[in-house]
Scaffold this motif. Structure first.
Motif, mmCIF file in Angstrom:
data_model
loop_
_atom_site.group_PDB
_atom_site.id
_atom_site.type_symbol
_atom_site.label_atom_id
_atom_site.label_comp_id
_atom_site.label_asym_id
_atom_site.label_seq_id
_atom_site.Cartn_x
_atom_site.Cartn_y
_atom_site.Cartn_z
ATOM 1 N N TYR A 179 0.820 -1.208 0.000
ATOM 2 C CA TYR A 179 0.000 0.000 0.000
ATOM 3 C C TYR A 179 0.858 1.263 0.000
ATOM 4 C CZ TYR A 179 -4.169 -2.801 0.901
ATOM 5 O OH TYR A 179 -5.206 -3.697 0.787
ATOM 6 N N ALA A 193 -6.529 -2.812 5.984
ATOM 7 C CA ALA A 193 -6.057 -2.060 4.821
ATOM 8 C C ALA A 193 -6.948 -2.306 3.609
ATOM 9 C CB ALA A 193 -4.611 -2.437 4.502
ATOM 10 N N GLY A 209 -7.938 1.119 3.667
ATOM 11 C CA GLY A 209 -6.675 1.653 3.185
ATOM 12 C C GLY A 209 -5.624 1.735 4.275
ATOM 13 N N LEU A 210 -4.444 2.212 3.886
ATOM 14 C CA LEU A 210 -3.341 2.342 4.833
ATOM 15 C C LEU A 210 -3.684 3.310 5.961
ATOM 16 C CD1 LEU A 210 -0.445 1.420 5.429
ATOM 17 C CD2 LEU A 210 0.376 3.339 4.019
#
Length: 456
Positions: free
Chosen positions: A39, A160, A164-165
């Motif tokens: 990511y 994630a 997401g990160l």
């Protein structure tokens, strides 16, 4: 009055709540490992070197602040240091979550590492538990760290994939705030903070620990082990995604499979090492497995089945070493110096993590995945060459035992303690009215030792 062989309700509450605080913090650190390499490529300015730095950056501040924060807790109290460290950790998570560049994520990770509270937590455990139950409490914390690592390897890719990160880093901040709530609402407050030589750094023991060749060998080993972990997590997620064709959202099942199988594989080895007193053989075998699995990962990147097999073997070796090296340190460290030796050991561990992230990123940028695995293999071989020179350790257990105050200045007391069958080492610390001893539990005459320390 609680019986000597069972923990009081307050001791159980202290040990379990502090284990949870430790677990939440380590969960926050570890969740990032399986996702940053994949990511992180979406971040502005991302390069292999900078992603590697982001993976290991927390180790820089951890290494520098671990011992100072522990000593600070002796002066201003455990809870203020722990709460301050968790606030720094939460702030680092927020900085990294809101960053749109890899440099911002590195800054957040550095801040997370600045929350170096491990030594303060260990000291608080020592304050809140009696001598005979301290080992149990420390074991609970050790198990919580292992569990948090396993959960993090699965939770990181799942979170994630959904958020997401940034979602991973926001989760780390929330976990830190939960830890603060536990410290404030659940963890008991000690009536007095004591300096415990087995849980904190003692200035007079620092230079001897740094010059002890057996301890230096262990410090090199734990530094290499965590350098390998960070460098491999630059390469393994990329190998799964780019070479084996597994989408990054699905990496969680690989880590879950690897960790479950590795735990099954490691338990018999640890039991064998301790019961059969073959810890050197098991440690060297695990180091060899770490070295052997690197070319296996390199050569199997195009086959998901073989790559997963290699990852399982990697985690078997890693978990065996992660569990046995602290036991080895406890056996080797001189009586009354275990806390100092452990502080230097932890500093080496975090320094190794920082170096491993940078090394993995730099080598991947120049030589690709194969270069990372070759480099990791060479590191493991160097550790084996150094580890092979160690002697079989003494199979002893460390204790801190209260001494009758009327005897603590008796110059002949130390000799009487050392004359007890099974006592290998001992020192008396008059200001603590305590003796730090190392004993072979299979030989120890417990009744004679008790009579020496507390004559009728």
């Amino acid at each position: 009055m609680y019986p000597a062989d069972s923990m009081s309700s307050e001791e159980r509450r202290a040990a379990s709540s502090l284990a949870a605080v430790f677990a939440f913090r380590m969960l926050g650190l570890f969740m990032v490992l399986p996702v940053l390499a994949t990511y992180g490529q979406d971040l502005e300015g991302a390069t292999p070197l900078l992603i590697g730095m982001a993976i290991g950056a927390y180790g820089i501040t951890q290494a520098f602040l671990q011992i100072p924060f522990g000593m600070l807790s002796d002066r201003i109290g455990r809870k203020p240091v722990i709460i301050g460290g968790l606030l720094l950790f939460a702030l680092g998570g927020l900085v990294a979550a809101q960053a749109d560049s890899v440099v911002g994520v590195i800054a957040g990770r550095v801040l997370q590492g600045a929350g170096a509270i491990a030594a303060a937590i260990m000291a608080l455990v020592a304050d809140l538990t009696r001598d005979q139950h301290r080992t149990k409490a420390m074991a609970m914390i050790g198990m919580s760290i292992g569990l948090s690592f396993a959960v993090a390897m699965v939770a990181g890719p799942l979170i994630a994939g959904a958020a997401g990160l940034a979602g991973v880093f926001y989760t780390t901040a929330v976990l830190a705030l939960v830890g603060i709530a536990l410290i404030g609402l659940v963890v008991p407050t000690p009536t007095q903070a004591f300096h415990h030589r087995d849980a904190g750094v003692t200035r007079g023991a620092f230079l001897p620990a740094l010059s002890n060749p057996d301890l230096l060998r262990l410090n090199y080993g734990i530094a290499v082990l965590h350098a390998l972990l960070m460098a491999c997590f630059v390469a393994i997620p990329l190998a799964l995604q780019e070479q084996a064709g597994l989408p990054r959202e699905s990496h969680w099942w690989v880590y879950l499979t690897a960790l479950l199988l590795s735990f099954v594989g490691m338990v018999p080895l640890i039991i064998y090492a301790e019961r059969q007193r073959k810890i050197k053989r098991v440690v060297l075998g695990a180091i060899l497995l770490l070295a052997a699995v690197q070319p296996m990962m390199w050569l199997s990147t195009a086959s998901l089945a073989w790559l997963v097999t290699a990852i399982v073997l990697f985690f078997v070796a890693f978990n065996v070493l992660e569990a046995t090296l602290p036991s080895l340190l406890s056996k080797i460290a001189p009586a009354g110096s275990k806390g100092t030796a452990m502080g230097i050991y932890s500093t080496s561990q975090f320094a190794g993590a920082a170096l491993g992230g940078v090394l993995g990123g730099a080598v991947y940028g120049s030589f690709g995945l194969s270069g990372v695995f070759v480099c990791c293999g060479l590191l493991a071989v160097s550790w084996f060459a150094i580890g092979a020179t160690m002697a079989e350790p003494p199979y002893v257990t460390s204790y801190r035992l209260a001494v009758d105050p009327t005897l603590v200045r008796d110059e002949a007391l130390l000799r009487r303690i050392l004359d007890v069958p099974g006592v290998a080492e001992a020192i008396i610390v008059a200001e603590e009215t305590a003796a730090y001893i190392k004993v072979d539990t299979q030989v120890l005459d417990r009744e004679q030792l008790d009579r020496v320390l507390h004559p009728v």
